[in-house]
Design a protein around this motif. Structure first.
Motif, PDB file in Angstrom:
ATOM      1  N   GLY A 175     -22.521 -13.648 -10.654  1.00 29.73           N
ATOM      2  CA  GLY A 175     -21.282 -13.194 -11.291  1.00 29.73           C
ATOM      3  C   GLY A 175     -20.076 -13.837 -10.668  1.00 29.73           C
ATOM      4  N   CYS A 176     -19.040 -13.059 -10.405  1.00 33.50           N
ATOM      5  CA  CYS A 176     -17.831 -13.594  -9.791  1.00 33.50           C
ATOM      6  C   CYS A 176     -18.131 -14.043  -8.370  1.00 33.50           C
ATOM      7  N   ALA A 177     -17.770 -15.276  -8.044  1.00 31.86           N
ATOM      8  CA  ALA A 177     -18.086 -15.825  -6.733  1.00 31.86           C
ATOM      9  C   ALA A 177     -17.353 -15.083  -5.622  1.00 31.86           C
ATOM     10  N   PHE A 178     -16.232 -14.482  -5.951  1.00 33.94           N
ATOM     11  CA  PHE A 178     -15.394 -13.841  -4.945  1.00 33.94           C
ATOM     12  C   PHE A 178     -15.811 -12.387  -4.694  1.00 33.94           C
ATOM     13  N   ALA A 179     -16.789 -11.898  -5.464  1.00 37.43           N
ATOM     14  CA  ALA A 179     -17.114 -10.470  -5.464  1.00 37.43           C
ATOM     15  C   ALA A 179     -17.336  -9.894  -4.064  1.00 37.43           C
ATOM     16  N   ASP A 180     -18.053 -10.644  -3.196  1.00 37.63           N
ATOM     17  CA  ASP A 180     -18.372 -10.111  -1.867  1.00 37.63           C
ATOM     18  C   ASP A 180     -17.136  -9.765  -1.053  1.00 37.63           C
ATOM     19  N   ARG A 181     -16.049 -10.448  -1.320  1.00 32.09           N
ATOM     20  CA  ARG A 181     -14.852 -10.249  -0.508  1.00 32.09           C
ATOM     21  C   ARG A 181     -13.750  -9.534  -1.278  1.00 32.09           C
ATOM     22  N   CYS A 182     -14.044  -9.137  -2.495  1.00 29.01           N
ATOM     23  CA  CYS A 182     -12.990  -8.597  -3.351  1.00 29.01           C
ATOM     24  C   CYS A 182     -12.901  -7.078  -3.213  1.00 29.01           C
ATOM     25  N   GLU A 183     -11.686  -6.584  -2.954  1.00 31.36           N
ATOM     26  CA  GLU A 183     -11.489  -5.135  -2.820  1.00 31.36           C
ATOM     27  C   GLU A 183     -11.576  -4.424  -4.151  1.00 31.36           C
ATOM     28  N   TYR A 184     -11.408  -5.183  -5.230  1.00 33.92           N
ATOM     29  CA  TYR A 184     -11.286  -4.533  -6.549  1.00 33.92           C
ATOM     30  C   TYR A 184     -12.529  -4.728  -7.401  1.00 33.92           C
ATOM     31  N   ARG A 185     -13.635  -5.057  -6.702  1.00 31.36           N
ATOM     32  CA  ARG A 185     -14.883  -5.338  -7.404  1.00 31.36           C
ATOM     33  C   ARG A 185     -15.269  -4.169  -8.306  1.00 31.36           C
ATOM     34  N   MET A 186     -15.775  -4.516  -9.502  1.00 33.42           N
ATOM     35  CA  MET A 186     -16.221  -3.485 -10.448  1.00 33.42           C
ATOM     36  C   MET A 186     -17.648  -3.816 -10.856  1.00 33.42           C
ATOM     37  N   ALA A 194      -9.863 -16.521 -13.632  1.00 36.80           N
ATOM     38  CA  ALA A 194     -11.227 -16.065 -13.891  1.00 36.80           C
ATOM     39  C   ALA A 194     -11.446 -14.759 -13.145  1.00 36.80           C
ATOM     40  N   CYS A 195     -11.109 -13.646 -13.786  1.00 34.90           N
ATOM     41  CA  CYS A 195     -11.268 -12.344 -13.146  1.00 34.90           C
ATOM     42  C   CYS A 195     -11.373 -11.286 -14.237  1.00 34.90           C
ATOM     43  N   TRP A 196     -12.187 -10.266 -13.953  1.00 35.60           N
ATOM     44  CA  TRP A 196     -12.403  -9.228 -14.963  1.00 35.60           C
ATOM     45  C   TRP A 196     -11.296  -8.178 -14.994  1.00 35.60           C
ATOM     46  N   LEU A 197     -10.415  -8.162 -14.021  1.00 31.69           N
ATOM     47  CA  LEU A 197      -9.367  -7.144 -13.999  1.00 31.69           C
ATOM     48  C   LEU A 197      -8.497  -7.242 -15.250  1.00 31.69           C
ATOM     49  N   SER A 198      -8.154  -6.082 -15.782  1.00 34.22           N
ATOM     50  CA  SER A 198      -7.276  -6.091 -16.944  1.00 34.22           C
ATOM     51  C   SER A 198      -5.828  -6.198 -16.489  1.00 34.22           C
ATOM     52  N   ARG A 233      -2.456 -14.087 -10.343  1.00 32.02           N
ATOM     53  CA  ARG A 233      -3.241 -13.133 -11.113  1.00 32.02           C
ATOM     54  C   ARG A 233      -4.598 -12.842 -10.493  1.00 32.02           C
ATOM     55  N   HIS A 234      -5.140 -13.805  -9.747  1.00 32.43           N
ATOM     56  CA  HIS A 234      -6.498 -13.627  -9.235  1.00 32.43           C
ATOM     57  C   HIS A 234      -6.451 -13.004  -7.837  1.00 32.43           C
ATOM     58  N   PRO A 235      -7.327 -12.044  -7.549  1.00 29.18           N
ATOM     59  CA  PRO A 235      -7.324 -11.431  -6.213  1.00 29.18           C
ATOM     60  C   PRO A 235      -7.438 -12.457  -5.086  1.00 29.18           C
ATOM     61  N   TYR A 236      -8.160 -13.563  -5.323  1.00 31.50           N
ATOM     62  CA  TYR A 236      -8.261 -14.578  -4.273  1.00 31.50           C
ATOM     63  C   TYR A 236      -6.911 -15.234  -4.026  1.00 31.50           C
ATOM     64  N   ARG A 241     -20.380 -13.414 -14.763  1.00 37.09           N
ATOM     65  CA  ARG A 241     -19.390 -14.419 -14.376  1.00 37.09           C
ATOM     66  C   ARG A 241     -18.169 -14.373 -15.294  1.00 37.09           C
ATOM     67  N   PRO A 242     -16.971 -14.186 -14.717  1.00 33.41           N
ATOM     68  CA  PRO A 242     -15.759 -14.166 -15.540  1.00 33.41           C
ATOM     69  C   PRO A 242     -15.380 -15.578 -15.959  1.00 33.41           C
ATOM     70  N   GLN A 243     -14.942 -15.748 -17.200  1.00 36.30           N
ATOM     71  CA  GLN A 243     -14.514 -17.067 -17.671  1.00 36.30           C
ATOM     72  C   GLN A 243     -13.018 -17.231 -17.420  1.00 36.30           C
ATOM     73  N   ILE A 253     -18.762  -4.732 -13.671  1.00 41.05           N
ATOM     74  CA  ILE A 253     -18.866  -5.893 -14.562  1.00 41.05           C
ATOM     75  C   ILE A 253     -18.805  -7.210 -13.793  1.00 41.05           C
ATOM     76  N   CYS A 254     -18.362  -7.156 -12.533  1.00 46.37           N
ATOM     77  CA  CYS A 254     -18.163  -8.379 -11.761  1.00 46.37           C
ATOM     78  C   CYS A 254     -19.470  -9.100 -11.431  1.00 46.37           C
ATOM     79  N   THR A 255     -20.614  -8.463 -11.734  1.00 45.84           N
ATOM     80  CA  THR A 255     -21.876  -9.191 -11.566  1.00 45.84           C
ATOM     81  C   THR A 255     -22.085 -10.185 -12.699  1.00 45.84           C
TER      82      THR A 255
HETATM   83  S1  SF4 Z   1     -13.956 -10.659 -11.139  1.00 49.24           S
HETATM   84 FE1  SF4 Z   1     -14.229  -8.783 -10.012  1.00 49.24          FE
HETATM   85  S2  SF4 Z   1     -14.949  -9.443  -8.030  1.00 49.24           S
HETATM   86 FE2  SF4 Z   1     -14.124 -11.200  -9.047  1.00 49.24          FE
HETATM   87  S3  SF4 Z   1     -12.059 -11.298  -8.372  1.00 49.24           S
HETATM   88 FE3  SF4 Z   1     -11.997 -10.197 -10.230  1.00 49.24          FE
HETATM   89  S4  SF4 Z   1     -12.211  -8.086  -9.625  1.00 49.24           S
HETATM   90 FE4  SF4 Z   1     -12.749  -9.253  -7.876  1.00 49.24          FE
END
Ligand code: SF4
Ligand SMILES: Nc1ncnc2c1ncn2[C@@H]1O[C@H](COP(=O)(O)OP(=O)(O)OP(=O)(O)O)[C@@H](O)[C@H]1O
Ligand SMILES: [Mg+2]
Lengths: 332, 322
Positions: free
Chosen positions: A286-297, A315-319, A249-252, A303-305, A299-301
């Motif tokens: 925010g999300c630790a992966f944000a710098d490398r995430c293609e789907y950053r939005m 832990a990701c904001w993607l629906s 589920r998580h982009p990472y 921190r996702p729980q 809200i990603c600033t």
């Molecule tokens: S929270 Fe945002 S930046 Fe982090 S993994 Fe999900 S989409 Fe990417």
């Protein structure tokens, strides 16, 4: 109903005070290990896998470390116990296998002596009994001619054989839990497979639970019942192995599994993720992966729980819809 | 292990042989210098020179000269000093050697015990008050010159407090052990302490550093994960592995001291040891004595090194195969 967990880690935080400021090596890690369960922890180098499991046993010896949270072993809080209180647990209840078998054994003692030392620390065995048991154990982990090898020194063994010795030692006192920190990373491919097989076989006969740390999804797929994916000290995704591997589920995790081919790196090995691991000294708010995430939005600033259905959390904001779209595109 | 020891001793013998040749060449085959004049000392008479030439075969081929020299030194042992006419050299060295040996061995026991103990205490109490305290005492002991320390000790025990607190301290010199063991120890007590102070300081500091390093090694983490007590981890694992470097340090220091490096302590306390003998011989340009002392000194350095290597192999199984 699953049995109550052998090990329960709740909101583990490990921070090192460094010259450059606080370094959050582990930040909010929580997971349970059920009896006989094999839990795999994956993540890139520096994601805090080793530090988190060393913290469980109180093996982080840095004077500048601050460890918070809770670690319950068989229901008893063990975080913050003194060395003396931890002694019966270390090696007796929880065995540990380390990454580098070349340096894990004391060079000046025979392997038999070192196994016997542990046996004698936890049981009333005599020297002779401990030695006999050490020979048995060496045989069980597949060391040929154990009666002769028991009096050999570590440098007289190959890496794979040393790791077998370390495994024999870790299992010598019938621990309820075995923690293996990248037990095969330092070994060649064939030996890797043998060691993993051995661990599974022994887990079966000793009925112990295992926490295995690795950065290899293949090891996870082969061994683990449950997966904890860590990124920059934080859990990115946690769930049953089948769910995480089949339906990450998580982009990472997508990156780790190569589940989503990327335009710019089509010819790379699938498991390489673009960008560098984030520096543990300045993990984003925010999300630790944000710098490398293609789907950053936007809200990603924040921190996702960790959240999700049943036992599969991430832990990701993607629906859910967004993930579906992204992944269905990837399949095409 | 046994074959390792034998090989090591054999190589020590070869090294000694090579040293004897080198020493011989330096003293007797330096081009442009008349060795007879050197041996005979300053302002020797022509008769003495002629006698020296004959005794050492100085007009014969060089290897015969070497053999003659070794004959004088080791077999006939009749090499004589021409500075103090008639004084036989070899018995002098043999008389001085036990004094130096007693001084250095006793001091070694003290500095090993104190140094190792101090190093362990400091390492075990890292981050507490006692660690920097022990290290400070260590550096103080290292910084004080042995000569000065000896003088101060003498001043206190021989004059200032000699009539009261230290009335039991004998005035300098040496009493052989065979003659009176109690007096032997009494005479050597303060020389021992003085000589040991410097080395105890060094060893405590070195050992602490070694232990602190060892405590960060993977095998210590394994030992801790096995559920051993902190004390056992420190002593049986970290210390045991650190001993290897202490032993090699010890071999070098011990060899050098026996070979004459304890000179200052010998002078301050009036002990007629090898250091003192070499020192006087150098002042008088007493060539035969110098040569005997150099050979004696190198003998002990080589011997100490061989013993250390054997001990090393005993302590560290990885060395044995090589
Ligand atoms: S929270 Fe945002 S930046 Fe982090 S993994 Fe999900 S989409 Fe990417
Ligand atoms: N004693 C320490 N002082 C400061 N920082 C530390 C210390 N130990 C570990 N770290 C940092 O904590 C972070 C996590 O380290 P850890 O060893 O747990 O990573 P890992 O996931 O096990 O990586 P690897 O796969 O390389 O073993 C790293 O950034 C590391 O630099
Ligand atoms: Mg690691």
């Amino acid at each position: 109903m699953p049995d109550s967990p052998i090990l329960s880690v709740q909101d583990l935080q490990v921070t090192f005070a460094t010259r450059q400021g606080p370094l959050r090596a582990v930040d909010g890690l929580s997971f349970d290990v059920a009896p006989k369960e094999v839990v795999g922890i994956v993540g890139e180098s520096g994601s805090g896998k080793s530090v988190s499991m060393y913290s469980v046993l109180g093996l982080v010896r840095d004077a500048n470390v601050q460890i918070n949270g809770s670690v319950k072993f068989q229901g008893r809080e063990i975080l913050g116990l003194s060395d003396q209180e931890m002694q019966p647990i270390r090696g007796g209840e929880i065995g540990m296998i380390f990454q580098d078998p070349m340096t894990a054994l004391t060079p000046v003692y025979t392997v038999g002596w070192q196994i016997a030392e542990q046996l004698r620390a936890h049981s009333g065995m005599t020297k002779q009994q401990a030695r006999e048991r050490a020979i048995e154990l060496l045989g069980e982990v597949g060391i040929p001619d154990p009666r002769k090898r028991v009096d050999r020194y570590p440098h007289e063994f190959s890496g794979g054989m040393r790791q077998r010795v370390v495994i024999a030692m870790a299992l010598s006192c019938n621990p309820k839990l075995l923690i293996a920190d990248e037990p095969t990373t330092a070994l060649d491919v064939t030996t890797q497979a043998q060691i993993l097989d051995l661990m599974l076989k022994l887990q079966d006969s000793y009925n112990s639970s295992i926490v295995i740390i690795t950065h290899d999804m293949g090891v996870i797929a082969e061994m683990a019942h449950k997966v904890v994916v860590m990124y920059a000290g934080r859990p990115a995704e946690i769930g049953p192995e089948i769910d995480v591997v089949r339906n990450p589920r998580h982009p990472y995790t997508w990156g780790l599994l190569g589940a989503v081919p990327r335009v710019e790196s089509r010819n790379d090995r699938l498991t390489t993720i673009p960008g560098n691991a984030v520096s543990p000294l300045d993990i984003p708010e925010g999300c630790a992966f944000a710098d490398r995430c293609e789907y950053r939005m936007d809200i990603c600033t924040k921190r996702p729980q960790l959240k999700g259905t049943n036992s599969h959390l991430d832990a990701c904001w993607l629906s859910d819809e967004q993930r579906l779209t992204i992944r269905s595109k990837a399949v095409r | 292990m046994l074959s390792f020891s034998l090989r090591r001793i054999l190589s020590a013998v070869l090294v000694l042989f090579a040293i004897s040749i080198a020493v011989f060449l330096i003293f007797f085959a330096t081009p442009g210098v008349d060795p007879a004049a050197r041996i005979a000392g300053r302002s020797a008479s022509p008769a003495t020179l002629a006698h020296v030439r004959a005794a050492f075969g100085l007009n014969r081929p060089i290897f015969i000269r070497y053999l003659l020299m070794m004959d004088h030194l080791f077999i006939k042992r009749d090499l004589t000093s021409y500075v103090n006419v008639g004084l036989k050299v070899v018995p002098q060295v043999l008389k001085a050697a036990p004094i130096t040996l007693a001084l250095v061995s006793g001091a070694a026991v003290i500095w090993l015990v104190v140094g190792i103990f101090g190093g362990i205490i400091a390492a075990a109490n890292r981050g507490k008050f006692i660690d920097p305290l022990v290290m400070f005492i260590g550096i103080a002991a290292v910084s004080v010159p042995a000569y000065w320390l000896g003088e101060v000790v003498n001043l206190i025990t021989q004059s200032r407090l000699h009539s009261s607190l230290f009335s039991w301290v004998p005035s300098g010199g040496y009493t052989p052990f065979t003659q009176n063991p109690w007096q032997w120890a009494l005479h050597l007590l303060f020389p021992w302490l003085t000589l040991a102070a410097l080395y105890a300081g060094i060893y405590a500091r070195v050992l602490r550093a070694e232990l602190v390093n060892a405590m960060n090694e993977d095998y210590v983490r394994t030992a801790r994960a096995k559920g051993l007590s902190e004390r056992r981890i420190l002593i049986r694992h970290a210390l045991r592995c650190s001993l290897v470097s202490i032993v090699s340090l010890f071999g070098l220091d011990f060899g050098a001291l026996i070979g004459g490096a304890a000179l200052l302590t010998e002078v301050v306390f009036g002990l007629q040891g090898v250091g003192m003998l070499t020192y006087t011989a150098l002042q008088n340009l007493d060539l035969p004595v110098i040569m005997a002392c150099v050979l004696y000194g190198s003998f002990f350095v080589v011997l100490a090194n061989a013993v250390v290597d054997i001990l090393y192999a005993f302590l560290d199984p990885r060395v044995r195969v090589a």
